[in-house]
Scaffold this motif. Structure first.
Motif, PDB file in Angstrom:
ATOM      1  N   GLU A  26     -26.528 -24.264  -8.879  1.00  0.00           N
ATOM      2  CA  GLU A  26     -27.895 -24.021  -8.439  1.00  0.00           C
ATOM      3  C   GLU A  26     -28.403 -25.174  -7.580  1.00  0.00           C
ATOM      4  O   GLU A  26     -29.090 -24.964  -6.581  1.00  0.00           O
ATOM      5  CB  GLU A  26     -28.813 -23.828  -9.649  1.00  0.00           C
TER       6      GLU A  26
ATOM      7  N   LEU B 231     -29.955 -25.025  -3.840  1.00  0.00           N
ATOM      8  CA  LEU B 231     -31.301 -25.473  -3.483  1.00  0.00           C
ATOM      9  C   LEU B 231     -31.269 -26.525  -2.377  1.00  0.00           C
ATOM     10  O   LEU B 231     -32.101 -26.507  -1.458  1.00  0.00           O
ATOM     11  CB  LEU B 231     -32.011 -26.027  -4.721  1.00  0.00           C
TER      12      LEU B 231
ATOM     13  N   GLY C   4     -38.120 -26.407  -4.911  1.00  0.00           N
ATOM     14  CA  GLY C   4     -37.407 -25.514  -5.820  1.00  0.00           C
ATOM     15  C   GLY C   4     -38.242 -24.909  -6.922  1.00  0.00           C
ATOM     16  O   GLY C   4     -37.743 -24.102  -7.721  1.00  0.00           O
TER      17      GLY C   4
ATOM     18  N   TYR D 273     -38.334 -20.987  -7.443  1.00  0.00           N
ATOM     19  CA  TYR D 273     -37.072 -20.517  -8.016  1.00  0.00           C
ATOM     20  C   TYR D 273     -37.020 -20.821  -9.513  1.00  0.00           C
ATOM     21  O   TYR D 273     -36.696 -19.948 -10.328  1.00  0.00           O
ATOM     22  CB  TYR D 273     -35.898 -21.199  -7.302  1.00  0.00           C
TER      23      TYR D 273
ATOM     24  N   GLU E  94     -37.010 -18.106 -12.664  1.00  0.00           N
ATOM     25  CA  GLU E  94     -35.827 -18.022 -13.516  1.00  0.00           C
ATOM     26  C   GLU E  94     -36.079 -18.472 -14.951  1.00  0.00           C
ATOM     27  O   GLU E  94     -35.564 -17.875 -15.888  1.00  0.00           O
ATOM     28  CB  GLU E  94     -34.694 -18.871 -12.913  1.00  0.00           C
TER      29      GLU E  94
ATOM     30  N   ARG F 114     -39.184 -11.736  -9.549  1.00  0.00           N
ATOM     31  CA  ARG F 114     -38.060 -12.641  -9.788  1.00  0.00           C
ATOM     32  C   ARG F 114     -36.905 -12.350  -8.838  1.00  0.00           C
ATOM     33  O   ARG F 114     -36.279 -13.259  -8.270  1.00  0.00           O
ATOM     34  CB  ARG F 114     -37.576 -12.503 -11.232  1.00  0.00           C
TER      35      ARG F 114
ATOM     36  N   PHE G 210     -37.523 -13.803  -5.214  1.00  0.00           N
ATOM     37  CA  PHE G 210     -37.347 -15.244  -5.026  1.00  0.00           C
ATOM     38  C   PHE G 210     -35.921 -15.695  -5.303  1.00  0.00           C
ATOM     39  O   PHE G 210     -35.432 -16.642  -4.676  1.00  0.00           O
ATOM     40  CB  PHE G 210     -38.363 -16.010  -5.876  1.00  0.00           C
ATOM     41  N   SER G 211     -35.234 -15.024  -6.202  1.00  0.00           N
ATOM     42  CA  SER G 211     -33.832 -15.347  -6.434  1.00  0.00           C
ATOM     43  C   SER G 211     -33.013 -15.082  -5.172  1.00  0.00           C
ATOM     44  O   SER G 211     -32.209 -15.915  -4.741  1.00  0.00           O
ATOM     45  CB  SER G 211     -33.276 -14.515  -7.598  1.00  0.00           C
TER      46      SER G 211
ATOM     47  N   TYR H 182     -33.941 -17.679  -2.160  1.00  0.00           N
ATOM     48  CA  TYR H 182     -33.299 -18.990  -2.231  1.00  0.00           C
ATOM     49  C   TYR H 182     -31.785 -18.889  -2.046  1.00  0.00           C
ATOM     50  O   TYR H 182     -31.178 -19.739  -1.390  1.00  0.00           O
ATOM     51  CB  TYR H 182     -33.629 -19.663  -3.562  1.00  0.00           C
ATOM     52  N   CYS H 183     -31.189 -17.861  -2.628  1.00  0.00           N
ATOM     53  CA  CYS H 183     -29.740 -17.715  -2.501  1.00  0.00           C
ATOM     54  C   CYS H 183     -29.325 -17.494  -1.045  1.00  0.00           C
ATOM     55  O   CYS H 183     -28.339 -18.065  -0.572  1.00  0.00           O
ATOM     56  CB  CYS H 183     -29.241 -16.569  -3.368  1.00  0.00           C
TER      57      CYS H 183
ATOM     58  N   ILE I 272     -27.051 -16.180 -10.111  1.00  0.00           N
ATOM     59  CA  ILE I 272     -28.229 -15.693 -10.820  1.00  0.00           C
ATOM     60  C   ILE I 272     -27.773 -14.730 -11.898  1.00  0.00           C
ATOM     61  O   ILE I 272     -26.876 -13.936 -11.692  1.00  0.00           O
ATOM     62  CB  ILE I 272     -29.169 -14.942  -9.857  1.00  0.00           C
TER      63      ILE I 272
END
Length: 447
Positions: A18, A22, A81, A84, A88, A193, A196-197, A200-201, A211
């Motif tokens: 992770e 980030l 971050g 994220y 999570e 969720r 935003f997952s 960022y990914c 994730i």
């Protein structure tokens, strides 16, 4: 030194995979220049992936001064971050604070309900866009069948999710109402969720497998799609998302197409032959006033003079408004299907009572009923514009896996050919013909 200090603080919050994601997302957003991620730069970068209004509101939260009189010019990695992390691992309180920080403040203890609605709308639109551009996404099959997302259906979906705030929405509402809303609206939390997952990914060049995969799918798999070039669905993708979240968890992974009056004809017997013994089903009806509504039947349909189903059954409206009505347990009148009776109604009904149905489809097919009041379902309102309505279009979908009949479970069991063509059987029953050939089954077939 500031970014290095932020990195050390961030190390303890994430696993190594992770953290790499980030850092990569941060460099991508800042153009590779450490400690020089400005608000404008972040908005421009993220607007390539999510709705611009969502990028702007999230940047507003991230660049919000932490102390009075302080101005945040460049964003540090740890702060970058936070969305994220909150999505999570964050608490409801952290999610609420992020949501409040993403909206213009109306006061220390209140928020603007219209701004919340706009935020939800931007999350929905971002989710559909992310799924539409993701590799191996199941959304492609839905798109291929004509399930689109219009501005209207996305806005109606947002309003539908807002209904959990209360019956009377005020322009300005207390923060406590927002906290309660987050607790009772898991569908929004799940979509939020996911947005935003994926955000960022993608910007971090990472695969989605870092994730945790959703335990419950947001969008069901489309199975047994209609093979007809003239097929046009009654509903849109936001309707699918909204209804799927109302179903029992074990049935949310798959929708199986059964019937469409557009391609199978306006025939009650044909519809019946398609839905009998197919497991739980969803009905979608468009009436002559272009209202769209329907019901979820929790048990397989079978012709009998008694009510069936259980309290997981639902009625709902989808257009012009999205509402869902769950069972009250006041009575057990969840689903009814009967034919060829002189003293009982002939057709398919859900909720209410004889001649006063929450939803009724007459065996003549074109006629239906939805009354003003139905004690079977909580907070119920009439589904159609008129009490007696005409069916313009109708679809039926089964949900979850096809149920296995008991006689099919044992090896070596023989079945009669008479069990095969349900449409023919339905036609005969509607015509009042007795199934004399049922007595010709070989011994032991139904044991």
């Amino acid at each position: 030194m500031g970014n290095a200090s932020g990195k050390r603080e961030t190390d303890s919050l994430y696993n190594s995979e992770e953290l790499r994601m980030l850092e990569s997302a941060y460099k991508n957003a800042s153009g590779g220049a450490l400690e020089k991620l400005t608000q404008d730069r972040l908005v421009e970068t993220w607007s390539q992936t999510i709705e611009r209004s969502l990028a702007e509101s999230t940047a507003q939260y991230l660049f919000m001064p932490t102390k009075p009189g302080q101005q945040c010019v460049n964003l540090q990695l740890k702060r970058f971050g936070e969305p994220y992390y909150i999505m999570e691992r964050g608490t409801i309180d952290q999610k609420m604070q992020m949501l409040l920080g993403s909206m213009e403040r109306t006061g220390n203890d209140t928020f603007n309900s219209k701004q919340l609605e706009q935020y939800i709308y931007s999350v929905i639109k971002s989710y559909v866009h992310l799924e539409s551009t993701a590799k191996n996404s199941g959304i492609k099959e839905w798109h291929d069948q004509g399930f689109n997302t219009t501005e209207r259906s996305a806005a109606t979906f947002a309003k539908g999710l807002m209904r959990n705030l209360g019956k009377e929405l005020e322009h300005t509402m207390p923060n406590e109402a927002l906290e309660r809303w987050l607790h009772v609206t898991p569908q929004f939390l799940q979509i939020w969720r996911e947005v935003f997952s994926q955000l960022y990914c993608r910007h971090g060049g990472s695969k989605r497998n870092i994730i945790k995969e959703m335990e419950i799918p947001i969008l069901p798999a489309l199975c047994d799609a209609p093979q007809n070039s003239h097929y046009r669905p009654i509903i849109e993708l936001p309707h699918v998302l909204y209804i799927n979240a109302q179903l029992p968890r074990e049935h949310r992974h798959k929708w199986r197409f059964l019937f469409s009056s557009k391609i199978n004809g306006e025939s009650f017997s044909t519809m019946l032959g398609k839905v009998l013994d197919k497991g739980p089903t969803l009905f979608f009806i468009e009436d002559e006033d272009q209202y769209i509504f329907g019901g979820y039947a929790s048990e397989s349909w079978s012709v009998k003079p008694q009510f069936g189903g259980d309290d997981s059954s639902l009625l709902y409206t989808l257009s012009p408004a999205m509402r869902c009505f769950s069972a009250t347990s006041y009575n057990n009148h969840y689903q009814y299907l009967n034919l060829n009776q002189q003293t009982m109604p002939n057709g398919l009904g859900m909720g209410g009572q004889f001649d006063f149905w929450g939803l009724w489809i007459d065996c003549s097919f074109g006629d239906g009923q939805s009354v003003e009041s139905c004690t079977t379902y909580r907070d119920y309102v009439q589904l159609s514009k008129r009490k007696q309505f005409k069916i313009r279009n109708m679809e039926v979908w089964a949900v979850g896996d096809l149920p296995v009949k008991e006689e099919e479970e044992g090896e070596g069991q023989k079945r009669s050919v008479l069990d095969g063509n349900l449409e023919d059987r339905a036609m005969l029953e509607i015509a009042g013909k007795k199934m004399h050939s049922d007595g010709l089954r070989e011994p032991g077939m139904d044991d």
